[in-house]
Scaffold this active site. Structure first.
Site, short mmCIF file in Angstrom:
data_model
loop_
_atom_site.label_atom_id
_atom_site.label_comp_id
_atom_site.label_asym_id
_atom_site.label_seq_id
_atom_site.Cartn_x
_atom_site.Cartn_y
_atom_site.Cartn_z
N ASP A 253 0.81 -1.23 0.00
CA ASP A 253 0.00 0.00 0.00
C ASP A 253 0.85 1.27 0.00
O ASP A 253 0.30 2.38 -0.07
CB ASP A 253 -0.97 0.00 1.19
CG ASP A 253 -0.23 -0.06 2.53
OD1 ASP A 253 1.02 -0.04 2.54
OD2 ASP A 253 -0.91 -0.16 3.57
N ASP B 57 19.90 -4.12 -0.04
CA ASP B 57 19.13 -2.90 -0.34
C ASP B 57 19.08 -1.96 0.86
O ASP B 57 18.59 -0.83 0.73
CB ASP B 57 17.70 -3.26 -0.79
CG ASP B 57 16.98 -4.15 0.20
OD1 ASP B 57 17.55 -5.20 0.56
OD2 ASP B 57 15.88 -3.81 0.63
#
Ligand code: AMP
Ligand code: MG
Length: 479
Positions: A121, A248
């Protein structure tokens, strides 16, 4: 307010995607770092009232010359490669330049979906916002390179994480958001041109003082290796566990990045793991430098074809460069640890003394932070424990063997051994209270963690280790 100069957005368009923040129903400012804004970033915030700041730091109003983009990156997560991650719940508003010419990324985290959101989301619940705010600022004041917290906003809307939670947006300030995973993103696509561009960009931005060697790709690898080694040495000296050292989350600038399931240790255990998703202890306290090295190999493999055309040669060269990481790490770690023991100069046998001390802490289930602090007291309570006899006689001998007085050692120790760390049970308390709309613990912690080496009596509860029933045994990912 910002002095935007957006250099990343001038890189080829495949480096990022345009993104727009979502609308929120009632953004409320719950944290604003005035000192960072005015002193470090040189921002003039006078004309902004709280409401305007809340609008700004939730993406409801886009400041002049901002250029919101979500950055592309890939990453090895718990050892498994994902070729496309990217800013799925964050966007870079722009890069602000200070009067001194320093460049800082201003990033909104939790401002809604971006082209990299996949099924997510793009939002954040308030808990991770509170955690990152407290812990990243504490790290800064403890002297650790880190991204910073500029603002925290409660959005007024709910997010769903199994159940309903209040949503938040966090404004992060960073030297940049280039990660090892950014290189991996392009390497996975065989995009050598992009790796060349990114290398030049990263060296210019983060290591401008480095005079070019024979090979710029090797230059970069060596710099990143060195800054990661120093960073992990700092973490170790403070009992900090990052918790999610995926490629990351490893910044090329050498700043601590991503405060997800991180924690400071209370009672010492060398193989302590906090992250609830780290079932195999991959990111355990004492594994952090090995993982940093593993991550550097991932960076090296992206740069390999540019380091030498002959692959075997390239591997040999990068192997040497990454081995150097361990040498730098060992030195930095030991230098930091001897200071914590009141020693001014590193000598050969000191590593044995450090290990002896740590082993005693572990066997006695003692608090990492406070035990170091106790040592600086003439009548250290640990001297009463028979188990510590051997250590104390070795340590006393070693202290006597240096020209400085005990008082000087004691001063040294108190300057490097914090009294206050963001203890996990207190961070949890700050989060729980904040979820109920009470930000007093959040505010208190932010205040006292600005001076972590000063023993303020009135903050006693924040100094104390958790009672057994208060111990937090796992921290959760910041989604
Ligand atoms: P992190 O756990 O912060 O290192 O995130 C790993 C990846 O998952 C990044 O690409 C994030 O952007 C993405 N991600 C995490 N949470 C969400 C979310 N709620 N919506 C979209 N992307 C997310
Ligand atoms: Mg991350």
């Amino acid at each position: 307010m910002f002095n935007f100069d957006n250099s990343y957005a001038k890189l080829p368009s495949r480096f990022y995607a345009k993104a727009t923040p979502e609308k929120f129903s009632n953004p409320t400012l719950i944290g604003f770092n005035q000192a960072l804004a005015s002193e470090t970033l040189g921002l003039n915030t006078d004309i902004f009232n709280e409401k305007a700041l809340a609008e700004l730091f939730s993406g409801q109003s886009i400041p002049q010359n901002a250029n919101p983009i979500a950055l592309a990156y890939a990453g090895h997560q718990f050892g498994h490669f994902s070729p496309q991650l990217g800013d799925g719940r964050a966007l870079l508003l722009g890069e602000t330049l200070t009067a001194k010419g320093e460049r800082f990324d201003i990033q909104l985290k939790g401002s809604g979906q971006t082209p990299f959101s996949r099924k997510g989301d793009g939002k954040s619940s308030l808990g991770p916002v509170i955690r990152e705010y407290i812990v990243s600022e504490a790290m800064h004041f403890l002297g650790v390179p880190t991204t910073r917290a500029l603002a925290a906003v409660a959005t007024g809307d709910a997010v769903y994480r199994g159940h309903r939670l209040p949503g938040g947006v966090f404004t992060r300030v960073a030297a940049s958001h280039i990660r090892i995973g950014t290189f991996e993103y392009f390497a996975a696509q065989g995009d050598i041109d992009a790796i060349k561009i990114l290398t030049r960009y990263a060296l210019d931005r983060h290591y401008p003082e480095v005079s070019p060697g024979e090979n710029r790709y090797l230059d970069l690898l060596k710099q990143v290796a060195c800054s990661q080694a120093s960073l992990v040495a700092k973490w170790m000296s403070l009992g900090f566990i990052h918790g999610v050292m995926n490629t990351d989350n490893m910044s090329i600038s050498g700043e601590t990045l991503d405060y997800g399931p991180c924690a400071f240790m209370d009672n010492f255990a060398a193989n302590r793991v906090f992250s609830s998703i780290d079932r195999n202890g991959r990111y355990a306290y004492n594994n952090q430098i090995l993982i940093a090295k593993w991550n550097l190999y991932r960076l090296a493999s992206c740069l390999l074809p540019l380091i030498h055309e002959d692959q075997e040669q390239a591997i040999k060269i990068t192997e040497e460069a990454t081995q150097e990481t361990m040498v730098v790490y060992e030195r930095k770690y030991q230098e930091a640890m001897i200071k914590k023991l009141g020693l001014f100069e590193l000598r050969e046998p000191d590593s044995a003394l450090i290990n002896q001390w740590l082993q005693l802490l572990e066997e006695s289930d003692l608090d990492f932070t406070l035990s170091f602090r106790m040592l600086s007291e003439e009548n250290c309570a640990l001297k009463k424990s028979e188990r510590f006899n051997g250590f104390f006689s070795q340590w006393k001998k070693r202290l006597a063997d240096q020209p400085q007085s005990f008082q000087q050692s004691s001063q040294l120790m108190n300057a490097v051994n914090p009294v206050f760390i963001p203890r996990n049970h207190q961070v949890e308390r700050a989060i729980q209270r904040s979820l109920e709309g009470d930000y007093s613990v959040f505010n208190e912690m932010n205040q006292l963690l600005k001076t972590p080496y000063i023993n303020h009596d009135k903050w006693g509860i924040y100094k104390a280790p958790p009672k057994p029933e208060e111990r937090v045994l796992a921290t959760f990912c910041g989604t």
